[in-house]
Design an enzyme around this catalytic site. Sequence first.
Site, PDB file in Angstrom:
ATOM      1  N   GLU A   3      69.080  21.981  93.015  1.00  0.00           N
ATOM      2  CA  GLU A   3      68.636  23.099  93.844  1.00  0.00           C
ATOM      3  C   GLU A   3      67.147  22.971  94.155  1.00  0.00           C
ATOM      4  OE1 GLU A   3      69.542  27.854  93.977  1.00  0.00           O
ATOM      5  OE2 GLU A   3      68.922  27.029  92.048  1.00  0.00           O
ATOM      6  N   GLY A  25      75.309  33.227  89.749  1.00  0.00           N
ATOM      7  CA  GLY A  25      74.963  31.890  89.291  1.00  0.00           C
ATOM      8  C   GLY A  25      73.957  31.218  90.202  1.00  0.00           C
ATOM      9  N   LEU A  45      76.186  37.284  94.886  1.00  0.00           N
ATOM     10  CA  LEU A  45      77.305  36.369  95.032  1.00  0.00           C
ATOM     11  C   LEU A  45      77.825  35.933  93.660  1.00  0.00           C
ATOM     12  CD1 LEU A  45      75.813  34.155  97.894  1.00  0.00           C
ATOM     13  CD2 LEU A  45      77.408  36.061  98.123  1.00  0.00           C
ATOM     14  N   CYS A  53      69.407  31.163  97.242  1.00  0.00           N
ATOM     15  CA  CYS A  53      70.248  30.170  96.572  1.00  0.00           C
ATOM     16  C   CYS A  53      71.330  29.637  97.502  1.00  0.00           C
ATOM     17  CB  CYS A  53      70.877  30.760  95.313  1.00  0.00           C
ATOM     18  SG  CYS A  53      71.595  32.387  95.539  1.00  0.00           S
ATOM     19  N   GLY A  62      66.949  35.090  88.203  1.00  0.00           N
ATOM     20  CA  GLY A  62      67.008  33.811  87.512  1.00  0.00           C
ATOM     21  C   GLY A  62      68.065  33.792  86.418  1.00  0.00           C
ATOM     22  N   PRO A 103      65.421  40.819  92.361  1.00  0.00           N
ATOM     23  CA  PRO A 103      64.710  39.530  92.404  1.00  0.00           C
ATOM     24  C   PRO A 103      63.435  39.618  93.233  1.00  0.00           C
ATOM     25  CG  PRO A 103      66.517  39.499  93.972  1.00  0.00           C
ATOM     26  CD  PRO A 103      66.601  40.827  93.256  1.00  0.00           C
ATOM     27  N   THR A 129      62.403  37.688  95.477  1.00  0.00           N
ATOM     28  CA  THR A 129      62.569  37.260  96.869  1.00  0.00           C
ATOM     29  C   THR A 129      63.228  38.318  97.750  1.00  0.00           C
ATOM     30  OG1 THR A 129      64.609  36.160  96.182  1.00  0.00           O
ATOM     31  CG2 THR A 129      62.619  34.792  96.375  1.00  0.00           C
ATOM     32  N   ASN A 130      63.812  39.357  97.148  1.00  0.00           N
ATOM     33  CA  ASN A 130      64.460  40.418  97.929  1.00  0.00           C
ATOM     34  C   ASN A 130      64.059  41.799  97.407  1.00  0.00           C
ATOM     35  OD1 ASN A 130      65.953  39.201 100.007  1.00  0.00           O
ATOM     36  ND2 ASN A 130      67.638  38.698  98.628  1.00  0.00           N
TER      37      ASN A 130
END
Length: 470
Positions: free
Chosen positions: A339, A216, A420, A249, A198, A117, A119-120
């Site tokens: 979210e 999810g 997760l 998330c 996503g 992703p 973000t990481n």
Amino acid sequence: MANELTKEQQEELDLVLEKARKALAIIETYDQARVDRLCQAVAWAVANKKTFERLVDMGIEESRLGDPVSRMNKRFKIRGVLRDALRQKSVGIIEEVPEKGIVKYAKPIGVIASIVPTTNPDLTPAGTAIYAIKARDVVVFSPHPRSKKTSFETVRLMREALEREGAPADILQCLTQVNIPMSKALMASADLVLATGGKDMVKAAYSSGTPAYGVGAGNATMIIDETANIEEAARNTMLSKTSDFGSGCSADGNLIINESIFDKLLEQLQKEGGYLANEEEKAKLRAVMWDEEGHRSPKTVAIAPQQMAEIAGFSIPADRKFIIVYGDGIGKEHPFSGEKLTTLLAVYKYQGEFENALDMMRAIYEVGGKGHSVGIYSFNDEHIHRLSLAAPVSRIMVRQPQSKANAGAFNNGMPMTSSLGCGSWGGNIVSENVNLKHYMNTTWVSRPIPEDKPSDQELFGDFYNAELEK
């Protein structure tokens, strides 16, 4: 066609997979001590403070997402993954159950396709590499185009660490000509897919024809009852909400607060750096955070609260760390109950019985985030138990900052990970933190044991009728 690979992409993919299979044939022969040392080598190559600081700065500059201060703390997650990996067996016999006559042997899964992703771009490759090497797998990373240079550099550093230890660098590889068709082609060619990103990419992973662990969407919600420590709840909420500008998330999105402590908690949240938006400012925020069809606007994801306010058309003090809005209802037509993925928090007041808080929690997860995470600030074990029975999620954090706890922390027992699983609620195959056991195949060896066969009377109880067995 847009979904077809270019000649250059196909050549790269073929070459990467050929190298991966050759590296796999070598790492499969390594013993436990060898893979443990390699895990330490690649982890240190990325997680030392000097290097990780450079990767953090690089990732934020490249993607324009995230907070450099809190993102630096993610290097401790790499330490946690390494801790969990080193404490487990992954070569040969990993478990024995003598009373069942069962012995379990670990085997590599093979070539893993890891979708990284934006973000990481540094944490995900590092954590995945540790578990994969421990399990004697090889990994091909598909970085997000928005932060691919950071992922390239992270993987390069780990490849160098492998080479210094005399292991094939190609245990870890990173695609360079990356786009959606390339990621899909990689997923279809691998032995396992780890999809962190996503929902469209997770859906593509499950449609690839390859076994996949997806994650999810989140919509982390915390219930705060009348027994809560107000200072602790406010402090932890700030830590969770502001971590990497709320990009994760797991960042707290909604607080469901008992009426008896609502005002005090709201006051304490402001002491912790919250800015309480008025109704006019709230309307402006809604206008820039979601489009007319209810989709989140990318320009307001994972940004500082001052920047968010500026985009919305107002200003907030420089010392504010996050924005608070009053929840204006729960449901698809109330986007603040979904979210947020940024430094904005919605607060809701529940009145009367604890069941009312549970009803609000259930309604929030109908908007989004089923399967992911919920939490509670309470010292009432009955309330914690009732939430645990009622919540449609895979993990519940008790008196902990969600985004710093649910993927594993040094002061809880959750397996360390950056992936997760959200169970069938979130469209996933697992409802656990994806960790070492998910990177391995397991062979069960069964020896005969004394017969364990109850009588029909024991099995069927009151329903047993001897006459019908004659």
